[in-house]
Every structure is written in C-alpha cells, then in structure tokens.
Design a protein around this motif. Structure first.
Motif, PDB file in Angstrom:
ATOM      1  N   ARG A 138       0.855  -1.177   0.000  1.00  0.00           N
ATOM      2  CA  ARG A 138       0.000   0.000   0.000  1.00  0.00           C
ATOM      3  C   ARG A 138       0.898   1.235   0.000  1.00  0.00           C
ATOM      4  NH1 ARG A 138      -4.452  -0.822   3.838  1.00  0.00           N
ATOM      5  NH2 ARG A 138      -5.176  -2.027   2.098  1.00  0.00           N
ATOM      6  N   THR A 139       0.472   2.271  -0.676  1.00  0.00           N
ATOM      7  CA  THR A 139       1.223   3.526  -0.756  1.00  0.00           C
ATOM      8  C   THR A 139       0.697   4.506   0.286  1.00  0.00           C
ATOM      9  OG1 THR A 139       1.554   3.183  -3.128  1.00  0.00           O
ATOM     10  CG2 THR A 139       1.869   5.429  -2.290  1.00  0.00           C
ATOM     11  N   TYR A 140       1.633   5.138   1.006  1.00  0.00           N
ATOM     12  CA  TYR A 140       1.287   6.133   2.023  1.00  0.00           C
ATOM     13  C   TYR A 140       2.008   7.436   1.704  1.00  0.00           C
ATOM     14  CZ  TYR A 140      -0.317   2.054   4.554  1.00  0.00           C
ATOM     15  OH  TYR A 140      -0.969   0.902   4.903  1.00  0.00           O
ATOM     16  N   THR A 141       1.358   8.539   1.918  1.00  0.00           N
ATOM     17  CA  THR A 141       1.963   9.858   1.776  1.00  0.00           C
ATOM     18  C   THR A 141       2.407  10.305   3.160  1.00  0.00           C
ATOM     19  OG1 THR A 141       0.492  10.352  -0.068  1.00  0.00           O
ATOM     20  CG2 THR A 141       1.573  12.221   1.007  1.00  0.00           C
ATOM     21  N   ALA A 142       3.724  10.567   3.287  1.00  0.00           N
ATOM     22  CA  ALA A 142       4.260  10.929   4.598  1.00  0.00           C
ATOM     23  C   ALA A 142       5.510  11.778   4.425  1.00  0.00           C
ATOM     24  CB  ALA A 142       4.585   9.670   5.388  1.00  0.00           C
ATOM     25  N   GLU A 143       5.876  12.498   5.475  1.00  0.00           N
ATOM     26  CA  GLU A 143       7.060  13.363   5.465  1.00  0.00           C
ATOM     27  C   GLU A 143       8.368  12.577   5.438  1.00  0.00           C
ATOM     28  OE1 GLU A 143       7.354  16.893   5.811  1.00  0.00           O
ATOM     29  OE2 GLU A 143       5.209  17.074   5.414  1.00  0.00           O
ATOM     30  N   THR A 144       8.384  11.418   6.099  1.00  0.00           N
ATOM     31  CA  THR A 144       9.620  10.637   6.221  1.00  0.00           C
ATOM     32  C   THR A 144       9.313   9.149   6.048  1.00  0.00           C
ATOM     33  OG1 THR A 144       9.347  10.282   8.596  1.00  0.00           O
ATOM     34  CG2 THR A 144      10.541  12.289   7.929  1.00  0.00           C
ATOM     35  N   PRO A 145      10.348   8.334   5.769  1.00  0.00           N
ATOM     36  CA  PRO A 145      10.125   6.884   5.715  1.00  0.00           C
ATOM     37  C   PRO A 145       9.594   6.331   7.041  1.00  0.00           C
ATOM     38  CG  PRO A 145      12.267   7.432   4.775  1.00  0.00           C
ATOM     39  CD  PRO A 145      11.723   8.686   5.395  1.00  0.00           C
ATOM     40  N   GLU A 146      10.082   6.879   8.163  1.00  0.00           N
ATOM     41  CA  GLU A 146       9.611   6.431   9.471  1.00  0.00           C
ATOM     42  C   GLU A 146       8.115   6.703   9.655  1.00  0.00           C
ATOM     43  OE1 GLU A 146      13.934   7.030   9.537  1.00  0.00           O
ATOM     44  OE2 GLU A 146      12.306   8.380   8.983  1.00  0.00           O
ATOM     45  N   ALA A 147       7.676   7.871   9.205  1.00  0.00           N
ATOM     46  CA  ALA A 147       6.253   8.225   9.302  1.00  0.00           C
ATOM     47  C   ALA A 147       5.415   7.309   8.411  1.00  0.00           C
ATOM     48  CB  ALA A 147       6.046   9.688   8.940  1.00  0.00           C
ATOM     49  N   ALA A 148       5.924   6.965   7.247  1.00  0.00           N
ATOM     50  CA  ALA A 148       5.213   6.047   6.355  1.00  0.00           C
ATOM     51  C   ALA A 148       5.089   4.663   6.993  1.00  0.00           C
ATOM     52  CB  ALA A 148       5.921   5.952   5.009  1.00  0.00           C
ATOM     53  N   CYS A 149       6.163   4.204   7.634  1.00  0.00           N
ATOM     54  CA  CYS A 149       6.116   2.917   8.331  1.00  0.00           C
ATOM     55  C   CYS A 149       5.095   2.944   9.456  1.00  0.00           C
ATOM     56  CB  CYS A 149       7.496   2.551   8.869  1.00  0.00           C
ATOM     57  SG  CYS A 149       8.677   2.113   7.583  1.00  0.00           S
ATOM     58  N   ARG A 150       5.050   4.039  10.201  1.00  0.00           N
ATOM     59  CA  ARG A 150       4.085   4.174  11.297  1.00  0.00           C
ATOM     60  C   ARG A 150       2.656   4.105  10.754  1.00  0.00           C
ATOM     61  NH1 ARG A 150       6.669   7.645  14.153  1.00  0.00           N
ATOM     62  NH2 ARG A 150       6.419   9.129  12.902  1.00  0.00           N
ATOM     63  N   LEU A 151       2.394   4.798   9.640  1.00  0.00           N
ATOM     64  CA  LEU A 151       1.063   4.754   9.020  1.00  0.00           C
ATOM     65  C   LEU A 151       0.709   3.334   8.599  1.00  0.00           C
ATOM     66  CD1 LEU A 151       1.196   7.983   6.818  1.00  0.00           C
ATOM     67  CD2 LEU A 151      -0.229   7.600   8.850  1.00  0.00           C
ATOM     68  N   ALA A 152       1.673   2.617   8.040  1.00  0.00           N
ATOM     69  CA  ALA A 152       1.422   1.243   7.592  1.00  0.00           C
ATOM     70  C   ALA A 152       1.091   0.329   8.769  1.00  0.00           C
ATOM     71  CB  ALA A 152       2.631   0.715   6.828  1.00  0.00           C
ATOM     72  N   ILE A 153       1.802   0.469   9.869  1.00  0.00           N
ATOM     73  CA  ILE A 153       1.561  -0.363  11.043  1.00  0.00           C
ATOM     74  C   ILE A 153       0.209  -0.050  11.667  1.00  0.00           C
ATOM     75  CG2 ILE A 153       2.332  -0.781  13.421  1.00  0.00           C
ATOM     76  CD1 ILE A 153       5.212  -0.572  12.277  1.00  0.00           C
ATOM     77  N   GLU A 154      -0.172   1.221  11.676  1.00  0.00           N
ATOM     78  CA  GLU A 154      -1.447   1.629  12.260  1.00  0.00           C
ATOM     79  C   GLU A 154      -2.638   1.338  11.352  1.00  0.00           C
ATOM     80  OE1 GLU A 154      -0.753   5.735  13.159  1.00  0.00           O
ATOM     81  OE2 GLU A 154       0.534   5.265  14.882  1.00  0.00           O
TER      82      GLU A 154
END
Length: 75
Positions: free
Chosen positions: A18-34
């Motif tokens: 899934r693709t997430y729009t985020a400021e950083t790779p860490e933020a994208a990972c957090r969105l994916a986990i949540e």
C-alpha cells in the motif's frame, strides 16, 4: 493400539502493498503499522514456516474435547 488426535500448524506470512503519503520513511512505516485495513492482503505460501505440533489428545477426533496430553519438546 491407542489412537491420538494431533493438531499441527505452520506460520503463513500474510502481506500487503500500500502507498502512504508521509514526510519521512519512518512516518510512512508508522502509518502502515497503524493501518487496520487488510482487505487486499496476499498470502505468501512459498515462505510458510515449518510444521509444528500445537496439541495432542488421547482418542480419535478428540481435539479440544478433553485435557491435552503433555509431550516433551523434541527437535
């Protein structure tokens, strides 16, 4: 000769892309986990784990009908 019902299982990796729009790779990972939407999940049967015993009972078709038998770990 006694009969035993043995329950075995293996771990099956389930994944999603899934693709997430985020400021950083860490933020994208957090969105994916949540993200709790797994409606597009895929199973990776090629990478399933080894088979292992999760329960054993005395008798035929006896799974979860009585007390499980304790067996010493092996392998």
């Amino acid at each position: 000769m006694p009969e035993f019902t043995v329950e075995t299982t293996y771990h099956l990796p389930v994944y999603r892309h899934r693709t997430y729009t985020a400021e950083t790779p860490e933020a994208a990972c957090r969105l994916a986990i949540e993200d709790e939407d797994w409606s597009q999940q895929k199973e990776d049967c090629e990478s399933s784990g080894e088979t292992f015993v999760t329960g054993i009972w005395q008798g035929a078709d006896a799974a979860h009908r009585g007390r499980a038998i304790q067996v010493a770990p092996a392998l």
